[in-house]
Design a protein around this motif. Sequence first.
Motif, mmCIF file in Angstrom:
data_model
loop_
_atom_site.group_PDB
_atom_site.id
_atom_site.type_symbol
_atom_site.label_atom_id
_atom_site.label_comp_id
_atom_site.label_asym_id
_atom_site.label_seq_id
_atom_site.Cartn_x
_atom_site.Cartn_y
_atom_site.Cartn_z
ATOM 1 N N GLU A 428 0.263 -12.122 -4.740
ATOM 2 C CA GLU A 428 0.743 -10.997 -3.975
ATOM 3 C C GLU A 428 -0.234 -9.819 -4.051
ATOM 4 O O GLU A 428 -0.916 -9.620 -5.046
ATOM 5 C CB GLU A 428 2.109 -10.519 -4.490
ATOM 6 N N SER A 451 2.634 -3.911 -8.655
ATOM 7 C CA SER A 451 3.245 -5.124 -8.108
ATOM 8 C C SER A 451 4.561 -4.845 -7.393
ATOM 9 O O SER A 451 5.219 -5.775 -6.923
ATOM 10 C CB SER A 451 3.482 -6.144 -9.234
ATOM 11 N N SER A 452 4.959 -3.579 -7.319
ATOM 12 C CA SER A 452 6.201 -3.206 -6.635
ATOM 13 C C SER A 452 5.868 -2.235 -5.507
ATOM 14 O O SER A 452 5.502 -1.085 -5.753
ATOM 15 C CB SER A 452 7.183 -2.565 -7.623
ATOM 16 N N SER A 460 7.217 -6.245 -1.622
ATOM 17 C CA SER A 460 6.716 -7.142 -2.667
ATOM 18 C C SER A 460 7.666 -8.299 -2.944
ATOM 19 O O SER A 460 7.219 -9.417 -3.250
ATOM 20 C CB SER A 460 6.446 -6.355 -3.950
#
Length: 544
Positions: A428, A451-452, A460
Motif C-alpha cells: 500500500e 499507513s493511514s 488505506s
Amino acid sequence: MFQYDFIIISQSELVDYNKYSSLPLERLPLYKKLVYPRMVYYKNRFISHLDLLNQLTFNQGWSDASCIERRKLFSIWNLPGFVGTNLATYLAEYNIKTFIINNFDAEWDLFCEKYNNSYIKPLVGISTTFHLNYSEITRLVKQLKQTYPNVSIVLGGAFINNQLQLKKQKSLMDFMKKYSIDFTIHNFNSDADLKNLILRKKYPKNNDMLNNLITNTKQNDHFIPTKPTYPPQTSNNRSKRQQTLKFPFMHHTLQLRTSSGCPFHCAFCSYPGLAEHYNTMPIYAVEQQLQAAHSNKKIKNIIFIDDTFNVPIKRFKKICQILSNYNFNWFSFLRVQFIDENTAKLMKQSGCQAVYLGIESANNKILKNMNKQATQQEYIRGINYLKKYNITIMAAFVIGFPGETPDTLQDNIDFIENLDIDFYTLKEFFYIKNTAIYQQRENHGLTGIGSSWSHNTMNSDEAYDHKISMLKQIKNSIFIDPDTSLWYIAYLFDRGFSMEKIASLQKEINTVMIAQINGDFNNTSTYKRLIDKINCRHFQNVDK
C-alpha cells in the motif's frame, strides 16, 4: 585479546513475531492487516515465510534458537549487509579497528565476547538504515544498556537523518536523554563524520573537525550540536578498496553500492531529498571493489543496492563489461524503461540472475501522478528483453496512490498476468512528508499520514482489501513479501536454491497463506508437499 575501536551493529530482526502469537484466531479480522500477507500461522503462532522453512527444514523456529543456532537458520538479516562492510572497510584506511555485528539477534554472543575482551571499551554504533520509528532502536539500546550500563553509543543512518530533515531535533534529543545516548550523526554521507568522532575519542588531541554531530553531555540536559554540512559520498570517491573483510559467517554474497542518491524524483519518495545529491562512483573504483571481492574466493554473488543501477545507461554497460571478466552472479534494482536488447544480453553475459523493477503502476495516468517518467509501453518493451535472456524479474507495485481506482488496479493485474512476470510484490501507498505528493496533497484531497490515509479515490483500508483481492486473483506470477523483496530471492539463492526451486517453494507458502486468509487453517497437505520438496534436495548448501 584484540582491541577494537568501534563495533557497528549493522542490522537486526526488525519484526518481533512473538508479539503476534498471543492474538486469538477468532479475532483475526481485527488484526489481519498486521499479519497477512507477510506471515503464516504455524504451530499456534504467526511466523515469517522464512521461519516456516526453518520449522520444516530444521524442526526449529527462530525464537526458540540460540545465537549459534540462529546463524544457521534462514533469515535475510544473516546476509552480510552493506553498512557494516562499507564502514569497516573505510575506517580501516585510518587504522580504526572495527568489528561488525551483522545481525544483532544472531550475534549477541559475539558482541559480548568482543566488548568484554576489549580493555578500552569501544564505541558502539547502531545503524538506523531500515528503521521507520524509535521502537527497534529502543529495543537494541535497552539490551545494550541493561548488560553494559556505561556503553558509549552513537546512532546514525537514514532514520536519524530524517528526524533532522523533518525538524524533529527535540524528539531526538529527548530520546538521547532518556536512554543516555552519547552521540547522533545526522548526515546522509556520514562516513567521514564517524571517522572523525572515533579518532577524537581514540586520540583526544586530534583536531579534525566534528560536523553533523549532536553530543549528549549528560549534565543539565545539555546537548552540543555541531555545524551541519553536506559533503559528497566519501565511499564513492575512494581509491583504496583493496580489502574484503571477513565475517563470522559470510555465506557467498556481498552487497555493494556504486552510487548514492537518486536522479529521479518520484512523487511518493523522500530519498532524493534526504540524499541531497546523486553521486556515482568512478568506474575505476567500481572495478577495484570487484577485484577486492574476487580476491575472497568465498564470494560468489553480489547485490548492487544502488537505487538506479542502470542510470546513466552508458556507465551501466561499462560496469556490465567489467563484470563479464569475473564469474559473479549478481542482483540489482533496475529502471526497466531504459533496457534494450543489447543491454539485456550484456546483463546476462555478465552474470545477472535477477532484478527488482520498481514498476509501481501499469496505468499511465497513475505513473504520471507518481512522476515515474515511464509508460506502460516502455515497461513492456524492457521486460520482454529481460525475459528473452532469462533474467528473473521481480516487479513491485504500489497500491492506492492518489488517483487509484479499481480500474487502474485491474491494469496492474492484467500487466502481471499477461507478461508472465516471475515474482511480484504489492504494498500500500505509504504517505510521508518531505515528498512531492505531500506538497500536492490538497489537489488530491489527501489526508492522514503514514499507513493511514484517505484521498479522493481511495483510502488505506480499501487499498489493503484490493491488495488481498489481487493476491487471490493473480495466477501467473508468485507473490513475495515486499519488506524482503529482492533480498529474499538473493538470500535463498545464496543458500543453494535455484530460481525454479525458490518459485516452487514460495508458491506453496502462498497457498498456505491464501487458505488462511480465507479462514482455512488445515494446511497439512501443503506442509507435506513443502517437506517433500525440501527432502528431495531443493537446496544443497544447508546443513540439516
